[in-house]
Design a protein around this motif. Structure first.
Motif, PDB file in Angstrom:
ATOM      1  N   PHE A 146      40.508  42.684  29.041  1.00  0.00           N
ATOM      2  CA  PHE A 146      39.923  41.696  30.150  1.00  0.00           C
ATOM      3  C   PHE A 146      38.315  41.304  29.992  1.00  0.00           C
ATOM      4  CE2 PHE A 146      43.604  44.057  32.365  1.00  0.00           C
ATOM      5  CZ  PHE A 146      44.316  42.951  32.849  1.00  0.00           C
ATOM      6  N   LYS A 147      38.208  40.034  30.123  1.00  0.00           N
ATOM      7  CA  LYS A 147      36.794  39.492  30.028  1.00  0.00           C
ATOM      8  C   LYS A 147      36.084  40.037  31.253  1.00  0.00           C
ATOM      9  CE  LYS A 147      38.171  35.457  27.719  1.00  0.00           C
ATOM     10  NZ  LYS A 147      39.148  34.242  27.996  1.00  0.00           N
ATOM     11  N   GLU A 148      36.881  40.111  32.401  1.00  0.00           N
ATOM     12  CA  GLU A 148      35.801  40.709  33.589  1.00  0.00           C
ATOM     13  C   GLU A 148      36.663  41.572  34.309  1.00  0.00           C
ATOM     14  OE1 GLU A 148      33.425  37.713  35.948  1.00  0.00           O
ATOM     15  OE2 GLU A 148      35.443  36.800  35.796  1.00  0.00           O
ATOM     16  N   ILE A 149      36.130  42.782  34.530  1.00  0.00           N
ATOM     17  CA  ILE A 149      36.750  43.812  35.537  1.00  0.00           C
ATOM     18  C   ILE A 149      35.919  43.602  36.902  1.00  0.00           C
ATOM     19  CG2 ILE A 149      37.357  46.131  36.056  1.00  0.00           C
ATOM     20  CD1 ILE A 149      37.308  46.642  32.716  1.00  0.00           C
ATOM     21  N   LEU A 150      36.411  43.125  37.911  1.00  0.00           N
ATOM     22  CA  LEU A 150      35.624  43.082  39.082  1.00  0.00           C
ATOM     23  C   LEU A 150      36.001  44.195  40.206  1.00  0.00           C
ATOM     24  CD1 LEU A 150      36.204  39.194  39.218  1.00  0.00           C
ATOM     25  CD2 LEU A 150      33.969  40.519  38.731  1.00  0.00           C
ATOM     26  N   ILE A 151      35.209  44.799  40.753  1.00  0.00           N
ATOM     27  CA  ILE A 151      35.357  45.802  41.775  1.00  0.00           C
ATOM     28  C   ILE A 151      34.923  45.398  42.855  1.00  0.00           C
ATOM     29  CG2 ILE A 151      34.774  48.350  42.625  1.00  0.00           C
ATOM     30  CD1 ILE A 151      34.138  48.831  39.405  1.00  0.00           C
ATOM     31  N   THR A 152      35.658  45.242  44.005  1.00  0.00           N
ATOM     32  CA  THR A 152      35.191  44.734  45.340  1.00  0.00           C
ATOM     33  C   THR A 152      35.827  45.768  46.363  1.00  0.00           C
ATOM     34  OG1 THR A 152      37.347  43.518  45.652  1.00  0.00           O
ATOM     35  CG2 THR A 152      35.496  42.364  44.674  1.00  0.00           C
ATOM     36  N   ARG A 153      35.293  45.868  47.440  1.00  0.00           N
ATOM     37  CA  ARG A 153      35.642  46.699  48.759  1.00  0.00           C
ATOM     38  C   ARG A 153      36.303  45.898  49.695  1.00  0.00           C
ATOM     39  NH1 ARG A 153      32.929  51.599  51.993  1.00  0.00           N
ATOM     40  NH2 ARG A 153      34.682  51.585  53.428  1.00  0.00           N
ATOM     41  N   ALA A 154      37.408  46.228  50.069  1.00  0.00           N
ATOM     42  CA  ALA A 154      38.257  45.379  51.001  1.00  0.00           C
ATOM     43  C   ALA A 154      37.669  45.258  52.228  1.00  0.00           C
ATOM     44  CB  ALA A 154      39.414  46.052  51.340  1.00  0.00           C
ATOM     45  N   GLY A 155      37.700  44.304  52.910  1.00  0.00           N
ATOM     46  CA  GLY A 155      37.131  43.909  54.248  1.00  0.00           C
ATOM     47  C   GLY A 155      37.823  44.593  55.410  1.00  0.00           C
ATOM     48  N   GLY A 156      37.442  44.160  56.644  1.00  0.00           N
ATOM     49  CA  GLY A 156      37.779  44.722  57.975  1.00  0.00           C
ATOM     50  C   GLY A 156      39.193  44.569  58.223  1.00  0.00           C
ATOM     51  N   VAL A 157      40.019  43.224  57.968  1.00  0.00           N
ATOM     52  CA  VAL A 157      41.428  43.257  58.087  1.00  0.00           C
ATOM     53  C   VAL A 157      42.123  44.147  57.269  1.00  0.00           C
ATOM     54  CG1 VAL A 157      42.926  41.571  58.301  1.00  0.00           C
ATOM     55  CG2 VAL A 157      41.060  40.755  59.080  1.00  0.00           C
ATOM     56  N   ILE A 158      41.985  44.139  55.977  1.00  0.00           N
ATOM     57  CA  ILE A 158      42.784  44.837  55.107  1.00  0.00           C
ATOM     58  C   ILE A 158      42.630  46.233  55.332  1.00  0.00           C
ATOM     59  CG2 ILE A 158      43.172  45.203  52.772  1.00  0.00           C
ATOM     60  CD1 ILE A 158      43.979  42.438  53.627  1.00  0.00           C
ATOM     61  N   SER A 159      41.439  46.651  55.624  1.00  0.00           N
ATOM     62  CA  SER A 159      41.188  48.113  55.605  1.00  0.00           C
ATOM     63  C   SER A 159      41.510  48.432  57.168  1.00  0.00           C
ATOM     64  CB  SER A 159      39.644  48.408  55.827  1.00  0.00           C
ATOM     65  OG  SER A 159      39.063  47.972  54.403  1.00  0.00           O
ATOM     66  N   SER A 160      41.690  47.672  58.128  1.00  0.00           N
ATOM     67  CA  SER A 160      42.301  48.103  59.550  1.00  0.00           C
ATOM     68  C   SER A 160      43.740  48.425  59.102  1.00  0.00           C
ATOM     69  CB  SER A 160      42.311  46.829  60.311  1.00  0.00           C
ATOM     70  OG  SER A 160      40.855  46.594  60.764  1.00  0.00           O
ATOM     71  N   HIS A 161      44.502  47.855  58.270  1.00  0.00           N
ATOM     72  CA  HIS A 161      45.778  47.948  58.134  1.00  0.00           C
ATOM     73  C   HIS A 161      46.184  49.112  57.327  1.00  0.00           C
ATOM     74  CE1 HIS A 161      47.007  45.028  60.667  1.00  0.00           C
ATOM     75  NE2 HIS A 161      46.465  44.060  60.116  1.00  0.00           N
ATOM     76  N   ILE A 192      37.339  26.840  50.023  1.00  0.00           N
ATOM     77  CA  ILE A 192      37.238  27.736  50.920  1.00  0.00           C
ATOM     78  C   ILE A 192      38.330  28.741  51.503  1.00  0.00           C
ATOM     79  CG2 ILE A 192      35.661  26.136  52.422  1.00  0.00           C
ATOM     80  CD1 ILE A 192      38.220  25.452  54.296  1.00  0.00           C
ATOM     81  N   ALA A 193      38.130  29.764  52.123  1.00  0.00           N
ATOM     82  CA  ALA A 193      39.183  30.818  52.144  1.00  0.00           C
ATOM     83  C   ALA A 193      38.783  31.564  53.385  1.00  0.00           C
ATOM     84  CB  ALA A 193      39.191  31.710  50.762  1.00  0.00           C
ATOM     85  N   ASP A 194      39.768  32.381  53.828  1.00  0.00           N
ATOM     86  CA  ASP A 194      39.548  33.437  54.832  1.00  0.00           C
ATOM     87  C   ASP A 194      39.162  34.960  54.468  1.00  0.00           C
ATOM     88  OD1 ASP A 194      41.714  35.425  54.775  1.00  0.00           O
ATOM     89  OD2 ASP A 194      43.242  33.649  55.259  1.00  0.00           O
ATOM     90  N   SER A 195      38.580  35.511  55.522  1.00  0.00           N
ATOM     91  CA  SER A 195      37.753  36.838  55.251  1.00  0.00           C
ATOM     92  C   SER A 195      38.871  37.690  54.306  1.00  0.00           C
ATOM     93  CB  SER A 195      37.374  37.325  56.325  1.00  0.00           C
ATOM     94  OG  SER A 195      38.253  37.624  57.213  1.00  0.00           O
ATOM     95  N   THR A 196      39.960  37.700  54.474  1.00  0.00           N
ATOM     96  CA  THR A 196      40.959  38.637  53.933  1.00  0.00           C
ATOM     97  C   THR A 196      41.030  38.434  52.231  1.00  0.00           C
ATOM     98  OG1 THR A 196      43.066  37.335  53.860  1.00  0.00           O
ATOM     99  CG2 THR A 196      42.681  38.721  55.924  1.00  0.00           C
TER     100      THR A 196
END
Length: 283
Positions: free
Chosen positions: A255-270, A7-11
């Motif tokens: 790299f075997k995998e190049i993963l693109i993700t969008r930052a969530g609310g906490v990271i984007s807020s800062h 498990i992890a947190d949303s950040t």
């Protein structure tokens, strides 16, 4: 069937697809916009945060989950008698890890292992996915934690911010620095060092050319990185910029995998819009 639950947190900024693929559950941090508090990734989008911030001239306050939320979150896994490993945002930045420890104490459960990632965003995500892969292969909680100890300091997390306004509003950057950087059109690289944010290189120019330069500057490190995966994580950047960066990294044939993700609310807020980082594990 693994006896270990990751498990992890949303950040950690992993996409819904990645969470599903690796069977990872997420506890949201809290985002307060004025007197309204919302759950990161559940009640509010990053675009709503930017809009509110621009309208009010404030940045949302972010906080750890409540003990009640943490207890409710881990209780189903406790009832199954699983070994639970929680990866949390750096303890130098948030009390989230401690909240999970207290939740386990409340439930009198001694098989929750709390890992201070000493990181943020997909710097945590890299650790989480690696742990989830090991869990699927049947490794024990202790083996997974030992592996994480060996790679944790090799996580390379950095990003370039388009504007220091958000870091300043959130108290993460002094007013003078913000004023100077925004006046000089500087775009600083923020680097995570030992769980804290530090300023790296300072770039100048439009955000598209700056982001390309930032990634090109990392070429040698990328060529020497762990080849399993690399993340391109952004807080709302132009698709053409993301594509160019992905093409550059693909061209390294590393790299075997190049993963693109969008930052969530906490990271984007800062960090505000147009922030982008390349995150990987060094060998």
């Amino acid at each position: 069937m693994s006896n270990v639950k990751i498990i992890a947190d949303s950040t950690c900024d992993l996409s819904p697809e990645l969470l599903e693929t690796y069977d990872i559950n997420i506890i949201p941090l809290m985002i307060s916009m004025g007197d309204i508090t919302k759950k990161d990734g559940i009640d509010v989008t990053t675009d709503e945060i930017y809009r509110w911030s621009d309208e009010t001239g404030q940045t949302p306050k972010t906080a750890a989950p409540t003990i009640g939320d943490a207890v409710a979150f881990i209780e189903p896994f406790v009832k199954e008698g699983l070994d639970i490993i929680f990866f949390g945002i750096s303890e130098a930045m948030s009390a989230t890890c401690n909240v999970l420890r207290l939740a386990a104490q409340n439930l009198d459960y001694d098989r929750l292992f709390v890992v201070d990632s000493k990181n943020l965003s997909t710097g945590i995500g890299l650790q989480v996915i690696r742990a989830a892969e090991m869990a699927k292969k049947g490794h024990t909680a202790e083996e997974i934690i030992k592996d994480n100890e060996e790679i944790k300091d090799k996580i390379r997390a950095s990003f370039v911010v388009d504007t220091l306004t958000f870091l300043h509003r959130g108290g993460r950057c002094s007013g003078l620095t913000t004023l100077l950087a925004n006046t000089l059109k500087l775009k600083p690289e923020i680097v995570v060092v030992d769980g804290k944010m530090d300023v790296g290189k300072k770039y100048r120019g439009n955000i598209k050319s700056v982001l390309l330069k930032y990634v090109q500057d990392r070429k040698e490190q990328l060529l020497a990185a762990d080849p399993q995966r690399v993340f391109i994580t952004h807080s709302g950047c132009d698709e053409s910029v993301i594509k160019e960066i992905k093409d550059f990294i693909e061209g390294l044939n590393r790299f075997k995998e190049i993963l693109i993700t969008r930052a969530g609310g906490v990271i984007s807020s800062h960090c505000g819009p147009n922030t982008l980082g390349v995150l990987y594990i060094s060998n």
